[in-house]
Write a protein that holds these residues in place. Structure first.
Motif, short mmCIF file in Angstrom:
data_model
loop_
_atom_site.label_atom_id
_atom_site.label_comp_id
_atom_site.label_asym_id
_atom_site.label_seq_id
_atom_site.Cartn_x
_atom_site.Cartn_y
_atom_site.Cartn_z
N TYR A 83 -12.10 7.10 16.36
CA TYR A 83 -11.36 6.64 15.19
C TYR A 83 -12.36 5.92 14.30
O TYR A 83 -13.17 5.12 14.77
CB TYR A 83 -10.25 5.67 15.64
N THR A 84 -12.34 6.20 13.00
CA THR A 84 -13.25 5.53 12.07
C THR A 84 -12.46 4.89 10.94
O THR A 84 -11.35 5.31 10.62
CB THR A 84 -14.29 6.51 11.49
N PHE A 85 -13.05 3.87 10.35
CA PHE A 85 -12.43 3.16 9.24
C PHE A 85 -13.48 2.80 8.20
O PHE A 85 -14.64 2.60 8.53
CB PHE A 85 -11.71 1.89 9.72
N ASP A 86 -13.04 2.76 6.96
CA ASP A 86 -13.89 2.36 5.85
C ASP A 86 -13.00 1.59 4.87
O ASP A 86 -12.15 2.18 4.20
CB ASP A 86 -14.52 3.57 5.17
N VAL A 87 -13.15 0.29 4.87
CA VAL A 87 -12.34 -0.59 4.03
C VAL A 87 -13.24 -1.20 2.97
O VAL A 87 -14.29 -1.77 3.30
CB VAL A 87 -11.67 -1.70 4.87
N PHE B 88 0.83 -1.19 0.00
CA PHE B 88 0.00 0.00 0.00
C PHE B 88 0.87 1.25 0.00
O PHE B 88 1.91 1.30 0.66
CB PHE B 88 -0.89 0.06 1.25
N GLY B 89 0.40 2.26 -0.70
CA GLY B 89 0.94 3.60 -0.57
C GLY B 89 0.04 4.34 0.40
O GLY B 89 -1.19 4.23 0.31
N LEU B 90 0.63 5.05 1.35
CA LEU B 90 -0.14 5.77 2.35
C LEU B 90 0.00 7.27 2.13
O LEU B 90 1.09 7.76 1.81
CB LEU B 90 0.36 5.43 3.76
N SER B 91 -1.10 7.99 2.31
CA SER B 91 -1.05 9.45 2.24
C SER B 91 -2.01 10.01 3.28
O SER B 91 -2.91 9.32 3.76
CB SER B 91 -1.42 9.94 0.84
N VAL B 92 -1.80 11.27 3.62
CA VAL B 92 -2.65 11.94 4.60
C VAL B 92 -3.57 12.90 3.86
O VAL B 92 -3.13 13.66 2.99
CB VAL B 92 -1.79 12.70 5.64
N SER B 93 -4.85 12.85 4.21
CA SER B 93 -5.85 13.73 3.61
C SER B 93 -6.90 14.07 4.66
O SER B 93 -7.48 13.16 5.27
CB SER B 93 -6.50 13.04 2.40
N VAL C 215 -5.13 7.63 3.89
CA VAL C 215 -5.68 6.97 2.70
C VAL C 215 -4.70 5.88 2.29
O VAL C 215 -3.51 6.13 2.14
CB VAL C 215 -5.86 7.98 1.55
N TRP C 216 -5.20 4.66 2.17
CA TRP C 216 -4.40 3.52 1.74
C TRP C 216 -4.76 3.24 0.28
O TRP C 216 -5.93 3.00 -0.04
CB TRP C 216 -4.74 2.28 2.53
N ASN C 217 -3.76 3.23 -0.60
CA ASN C 217 -3.97 2.88 -2.00
C ASN C 217 -3.17 1.64 -2.33
O ASN C 217 -1.98 1.56 -2.01
CB ASN C 217 -3.55 4.04 -2.92
N THR C 218 -3.79 0.70 -2.98
CA THR C 218 -3.15 -0.57 -3.32
C THR C 218 -2.19 -0.37 -4.49
O THR C 218 -2.59 0.11 -5.54
CB THR C 218 -4.21 -1.63 -3.68
N CYS D 120 -8.77 1.88 1.58
CA CYS D 120 -9.02 2.04 3.01
C CYS D 120 -8.88 3.51 3.35
O CYS D 120 -7.98 4.19 2.85
CB CYS D 120 -8.02 1.22 3.82
N LEU D 121 -9.77 3.99 4.19
CA LEU D 121 -9.69 5.35 4.72
C LEU D 121 -9.83 5.27 6.23
O LEU D 121 -10.81 4.72 6.75
CB LEU D 121 -10.79 6.23 4.14
N GLU D 122 -8.85 5.80 6.92
CA GLU D 122 -8.91 5.94 8.38
C GLU D 122 -9.14 7.41 8.66
O GLU D 122 -8.50 8.27 8.06
CB GLU D 122 -7.58 5.53 9.01
#
Length: 169
Positions: A145-149, A101-106, A111-114, A135-137
């Motif tokens: 804390y919330t998650f959406d996978v 995954f590549g991770l970025s902050v938004s 934000v997790w991108n495959t 995935c979005l944390e």
């Protein structure tokens, strides 16, 4: 892995990922699963949770110097993964499948991108097949804390989506 961007995360997201953070978080989620036979096979291979509404959810963390083991419990079903940094990416082993995954902050979230997928850690699969895996944390207005996978594959459609919230517990 986020470097200085870690400071830009919402407080609940920072707390969950802090190396000194609580080793267990609790909450609930909604899990939906795809109905295609291959979606069920993919969910089994990755050890994904069964469908359910208002599912009691816990996540336990085992932190080591270079890796984390997350044991997620969705009701009675457990889903365990191991994560570690690998060439600037986050590598996660989940069942028979290994993700990069590549991770970025938004907007204060992660934000997790495959970027890559392998089966058995050896056999690479086309990254384009996994463009629907996200995935979005983040944090909600209640300070949780919330998650959406979400995982969706071409020709198969939805495989799984689980979304919810957690608090230290």
């Amino acid at each position: 892995m986020l470097g200085e961007a870690f400071a830009d995360l919402a407080a609940p997201v920072r707390a969950l990922h802090a190396s000194s953070g609580p080793p267990c978080w609790q909450g609930q989620c909604v899990v939906s699963r795809g109905s295609h036979p291959l979606a069920r096979l993919c969910a089994w291979a990755a050890r994904l949770p069964p469908a359910g509404q208002g599912v009691p959810t816990t996540v336990q963390f085992q932190r080591r110097s270079d890796q984390e083991i997350w044991t997620r419990r969705f009701g009675a079903a457990a889903m365990r993964s191991r994560m570690w940094p690998h060439h600037g990416r986050l590598r996660e082993r989940l069942g028979l499948v290994q993700f990069d995954f590549g991770l970025s902050v938004s907007n204060g979230g992660i934000v997790w991108n495959t970027l890559g997928v392998r089966v058995f850690g050896l056999l690479p699969l086309p990254a384009a097949w996994f463009a629907g895996v996200h995935c979005l944390e983040s944090a909600d207005a209640l300070g949780r804390y919330t998650f959406d996978v979400q995982a969706s594959l071409p020709w198969i459609g939805p495989v799984v989506r689980y979304q919810g919230w957690l608090l230290p517990g």
